[in-house]
Design an enzyme around this catalytic site. Structure first.
Site, short mmCIF file in Angstrom:
data_model
loop_
_atom_site.label_atom_id
_atom_site.label_comp_id
_atom_site.label_asym_id
_atom_site.label_seq_id
_atom_site.Cartn_x
_atom_site.Cartn_y
_atom_site.Cartn_z
N CYS A 1 0.80 -1.24 0.00
CA CYS A 1 0.00 0.00 0.00
C CYS A 1 0.84 1.29 0.00
O CYS A 1 0.43 2.30 -0.57
CB CYS A 1 -0.92 0.04 1.22
SG CYS A 1 -1.64 -1.56 1.65
N CYS B 1 1.65 3.71 -3.14
CA CYS B 1 0.67 4.67 -3.66
C CYS B 1 0.18 5.65 -2.59
O CYS B 1 -0.12 6.80 -2.90
CB CYS B 1 -0.53 3.93 -4.25
SG CYS B 1 -0.09 3.04 -5.75
N HIS B 2 0.03 5.18 -1.34
CA HIS B 2 -0.61 6.03 -0.32
C HIS B 2 0.38 6.74 0.60
O HIS B 2 -0.04 7.64 1.34
CB HIS B 2 -1.57 5.18 0.53
CG HIS B 2 -2.68 4.58 -0.27
ND1 HIS B 2 -3.81 5.28 -0.63
CD2 HIS B 2 -2.82 3.35 -0.82
CE1 HIS B 2 -4.62 4.50 -1.35
NE2 HIS B 2 -4.04 3.33 -1.48
N MET C 1 -8.16 2.58 -7.58
CA MET C 1 -7.68 1.62 -6.56
C MET C 1 -7.86 0.20 -7.11
O MET C 1 -8.94 -0.15 -7.57
CB MET C 1 -8.52 1.82 -5.29
CG MET C 1 -8.41 0.72 -4.28
SD MET C 1 -6.95 0.87 -3.23
CE MET C 1 -7.20 -0.58 -2.20
N HIS D 1 6.29 11.52 -10.94
CA HIS D 1 6.47 10.07 -10.93
C HIS D 1 7.61 9.67 -11.88
O HIS D 1 8.75 9.95 -11.61
CB HIS D 1 5.14 9.40 -11.27
CG HIS D 1 5.11 7.94 -10.97
ND1 HIS D 1 5.13 7.44 -9.69
CD2 HIS D 1 5.09 6.86 -11.78
CE1 HIS D 1 5.13 6.12 -9.73
NE2 HIS D 1 5.11 5.73 -11.00
N HIS E 1 1.34 7.95 -17.30
CA HIS E 1 2.34 7.00 -16.80
C HIS E 1 3.23 6.60 -17.98
O HIS E 1 2.96 5.62 -18.68
CB HIS E 1 1.66 5.77 -16.17
CG HIS E 1 2.62 4.92 -15.38
ND1 HIS E 1 3.50 4.05 -15.97
CD2 HIS E 1 2.84 4.83 -14.04
CE1 HIS E 1 4.21 3.45 -15.02
NE2 HIS E 1 3.83 3.90 -13.84
FE1 DHE Z 1 7.30 1.52 -10.85
C1 DHE Z 1 9.74 3.05 -12.78
C2 DHE Z 1 7.46 4.09 -8.63
C3 DHE Z 1 4.61 0.22 -9.16
C4 DHE Z 1 7.52 -1.30 -12.73
N1 DHE Z 1 8.37 3.27 -10.75
C5 DHE Z 1 9.32 3.71 -11.65
C6 DHE Z 1 9.83 4.97 -11.20
C7 DHE Z 1 9.20 5.26 -10.02
C8 DHE Z 1 8.27 4.18 -9.74
C9 DHE Z 1 9.41 6.47 -9.15
C10 DHE Z 1 10.89 5.80 -11.91
C11 DHE Z 1 12.27 5.36 -11.51
C12 DHE Z 1 13.36 6.12 -12.25
O1 DHE Z 1 13.28 6.27 -13.48
O2 DHE Z 1 14.31 6.57 -11.60
N2 DHE Z 1 6.16 2.09 -9.21
C13 DHE Z 1 6.42 3.17 -8.46
C14 DHE Z 1 5.45 3.25 -7.37
O3 DHE Z 1 5.46 4.08 -6.43
C15 DHE Z 1 4.40 2.26 -7.65
C16 DHE Z 1 3.18 2.99 -8.24
C17 DHE Z 1 3.85 1.53 -6.44
C18 DHE Z 1 4.83 0.72 -5.63
O4 DHE Z 1 4.45 0.25 -4.56
O5 DHE Z 1 5.98 0.55 -6.03
C19 DHE Z 1 5.09 1.42 -8.73
N3 DHE Z 1 6.23 -0.23 -10.94
C20 DHE Z 1 5.18 -0.57 -10.16
C21 DHE Z 1 4.71 -1.90 -10.46
O6 DHE Z 1 3.78 -2.52 -9.86
C22 DHE Z 1 5.47 -2.37 -11.67
C23 DHE Z 1 4.52 -2.38 -12.86
C24 DHE Z 1 6.04 -3.80 -11.53
C25 DHE Z 1 7.16 -3.95 -10.56
O7 DHE Z 1 8.19 -4.51 -10.94
O8 DHE Z 1 7.03 -3.52 -9.42
C26 DHE Z 1 6.50 -1.26 -11.79
N4 DHE Z 1 8.41 0.98 -12.47
C27 DHE Z 1 8.37 -0.26 -13.06
C28 DHE Z 1 9.35 -0.29 -14.13
C29 DHE Z 1 9.98 0.96 -14.17
C30 DHE Z 1 9.38 1.74 -13.11
C31 DHE Z 1 9.59 -1.48 -15.06
C32 DHE Z 1 11.10 1.43 -15.10
C33 DHE Z 1 10.59 1.76 -16.46
C34 DHE Z 1 11.71 2.01 -17.47
O9 DHE Z 1 11.56 1.59 -18.63
O10 DHE Z 1 12.72 2.63 -17.11
#
Ligand code: DHE
Length: 542
Positions: free
Chosen positions: A30, A33-34, A84, A320, A362
């Site tokens: 959680c 996001c929160h 959500m 983000h 996103h």
């Molecule tokens: Fe991410 C990038 C935050 C959930 C896969 N994600 C990022 C970045 C942030 C972020 C701040 C940028 C980083 C950077 O470039 O320096 N992500 C978050 C969250 O806060 C969120 C919404 C909830 C959480 O609890 O983490 C979240 N993200 C996810 C997932 O559920 C994903 C789909 C699957 C996973 O592996 O957790 C996911 N996020 C990704 C990926 C990137 C990413 C694959 C990088 C993308 C790229 O091509 O560079």
């Protein structure tokens, strides 16, 4: 709602053991996001009682106590139209009850994390002097993929040429991203638990050579890429505590911790402004550090880290993820609660534009291509809307002079579906790929859409990746997520993010013909999500 109505509601009591297990679930599922303090960001405020006064003096109140146990259980179980997601397939009935109770209680404030604690956590596993002085394996490192195995706390290094898994490396919990050093030798992997691992690709079997814990909850990392500083420093951003850490690039020795607490773009103090995306400029010795809750974009000058200079650029909330435009002069970042993209000019060190887009942009890194009518554009998908937005980006190339009139305008909305997480293309490709991994419909979440650049009016093909994988059906949705190109731009790799005990796969397509080329699967292939091609990540190609 009045203050009296809240005072009548009392938080359910919980035993210490119940609180402990709820706290763990909250952190894992959680907090992203929160927020740890539950003040809300991508997700809603989850404090027992909140009140806020807008600039016209109007006060609104709300809180989990006013919603009550059974409403909260329903929201957590089934999700909402507001974005959500449902947890009834992830949490048991007892856990749903537990979480509804937990969020009616006052949030625990987690401990801070000092420079000394960061330093104490630092481990060099293979000292620089014992590392190879040249590449000791015969892999084509340019085309290696670092693949997040989300729920096993590992990264798989997959050879892009042979599709063989060369190494599976233990890393932090639910690794978020991998980034490359400027030289392409080192991979930096950040876990959600704040554990940063440094992998040396030159070793006979690429392995972790150093580690440090930069905080309790983290998402971002990058390295110094400006001429003269190649591989010198690394920087990692933490969600909790809200701070970033600058380290030596080849050992991860912590050099500096900087807090991000401060004022939002609306002029209010925020106690938890988390570090979202970080990227390295190649124009100046600077990192772009995007602070989620404050909406402030920091340009951190690392040319003298003892006397650190920072430019603070106000944009919009909540920042983000994002990527560069094709010229790499501009960085475009999603302000997802404002439905805007903020573009920073890294040459001038100021905001270039704030562009309105659709609900909850996103982009991942976004996608750059030349539009037949509008010239150079950068694309972002949306979690909350059924479009991919194209924004015109400036270019110094005289052949694009006619498109200047469109710069920083959102020039087209390409029809897609909601729940898109990542879009991708490659300079050598004529295709735009977009997933729909968070769509509520199972078939749609398991598919990706591909457009031809010369006709963006509708997808040229919708590919059901789960079906193509040939994997047996499972209860859990196999979300087709994160298209990533091979180094030469000829293949697109898609992860199937399945259940946390299900064997899964990465499915590889030929980008020209869109034909299925290979299914990479293995008993250890559990919950693959992000894939980072060495060459494309090193050079920011997307
Ligand atoms: Fe991410 C990038 C935050 C959930 C896969 N994600 C990022 C970045 C942030 C972020 C701040 C940028 C980083 C950077 O470039 O320096 N992500 C978050 C969250 O806060 C969120 C919404 C909830 C959480 O609890 O983490 C979240 N993200 C996810 C997932 O559920 C994903 C789909 C699957 C996973 O592996 O957790 C996911 N996020 C990704 C990926 C990137 C990413 C694959 C990088 C993308 C790229 O091509 O560079």
């Amino acid at each position: 709602m009045t203050g009296t109505a809240f005072s009548q509601n009392v938080a359910p009591t919980m035993t210490a053991a119940e609180k402990e297990s709820a706290k763990k679930i909250y952190f894992e599922r959680c907090a992203g996001c929160h927020g740890v303090l539950r003040k809300g960001a991508t997700g809603k405020n989850l404090e027992p009682h909140w009140s806020k006064t807008d600039k016209d003096g109007k006060t609104t109140e709300g809180g989990t106590l006013s919603l009550g146990q059974s409403r909260l259980e329903k929201i957590i179980g089934y999700g909402t139209d507001g974005g959500m997601v449902n947890f009834d397939d992830i949490l048991t009935k007892e856990e749903l009850t537990l979480m509804a109770k937990y969020i009616q209680n006052t949030p625990d404030v987690p401990p801070e994390y000092s420079f000394k604690q960061t330093l104490d956590s630092w481990k060099v596993i293979v000292p620089v002097k014992d590392r190879p002085t040249k590449q000791m394996n015969s892999f084509n490192l340019k085309n290696m993929f670092s693949v997040t195995l989300r729920d096993t706390g590992e990264v798989a290094l997959i050879d892009g040429d042979t599709k063989d898994i060369r190494s599976i490396v233990k890393t932090g919990y639910a690794v978020h991203i991998s980034r490359l050093s400027k030289s392409g030798r080192y991979v930096y992997v950040i876990g959600r638990d704040g554990r940063l691992s440094l992998i040396d690709l030159w070793m006979e079997k690429p392995s972790v050579v150093a580690e440090v814990k930069i905080g309790f909850d983290a998402r971002s990392v990058d390295t110094s890429k400006f001429k003269g500083f190649e591989d010198t420093y690394a920087i990692a951003g933490s969600y909790w505590p809200p701070q970033y850490v600058i380290m030596d690039g080849d050992t991860l020795k912590p050099r500096k911790v900087v807090s991000t607490r401060g004022m939002t773009v609306d002029g209010e103090y925020h106690p938890e402004p988390r570090v979202a995306s970080i990227v390295a400029s190649e124009i100046k010795p600077e990192w772009v550090v995007n602070i989620k809750e404050t909406g402030q974009i920091l340009l951190v000058d690392y040319s003298d880290i003892e006397n650190l200079k920072t430019t603070t650029i106000a944009s919009a909330k909540f920042l983000h993820d994002g990527g560069f435009d094709a010229s790499k002069r501009y960085f475009l970042v999603a302000a997802n609660a404002s439905n805007k993209i903020a573009a920073v000019d890294l040459k001038e060190g100021k905001l270039a534009a704030l562009v309105d887009v659709a609900k909850i942009p996103h982009p991942g890194r976004g996608a750059n291509f030349v539009h037949p009518k509008f010239g150079p554009v950068w694309a972002t998908g949306h979690l909350g809307a059924d479009v991919v937005s194209l924004i015109s980006t400036p270019s110094d190339d005289p052949k694009f002079a006619a498109f200047k009139q469109y710069n920083w305008k959102m020039v087209q909305e390409v029809k897609h579906v909601p729940g898109n997480l990542f879009v991708k293309t490659h300079p050598k490709s004529n295709h735009l790929w977009a997933d729909s991994a968070q769509n509520a419909d199972k078939d749609t979440a398991e598919s990706v859409s591909v457009w031809k650049m010369d006709d963006l009016s509708k997808p040229y093909k919708i590919i059901n990746v789960a079906k193509d994988s040939g994997l047996p059906p499972t209860k859990a949705v196999k979300r087709a997520v994160h298209p990533e190109y091979s180094a030469d731009g000829s293949e697109v790799w898609i992860s199937l993010w399945g259940g946390k005990t299900d064997r899964s796969a990465i499915v590889v397509y030929d980008d020209k013909t869109l034909a299925l080329k290979k299914v990479i699967t293995d008993p250890k292939m559990i919950t693959p999500t992000g894939k980072f091609n060495v060459y494309n990540t090193q050079h920011d190609i997307y």
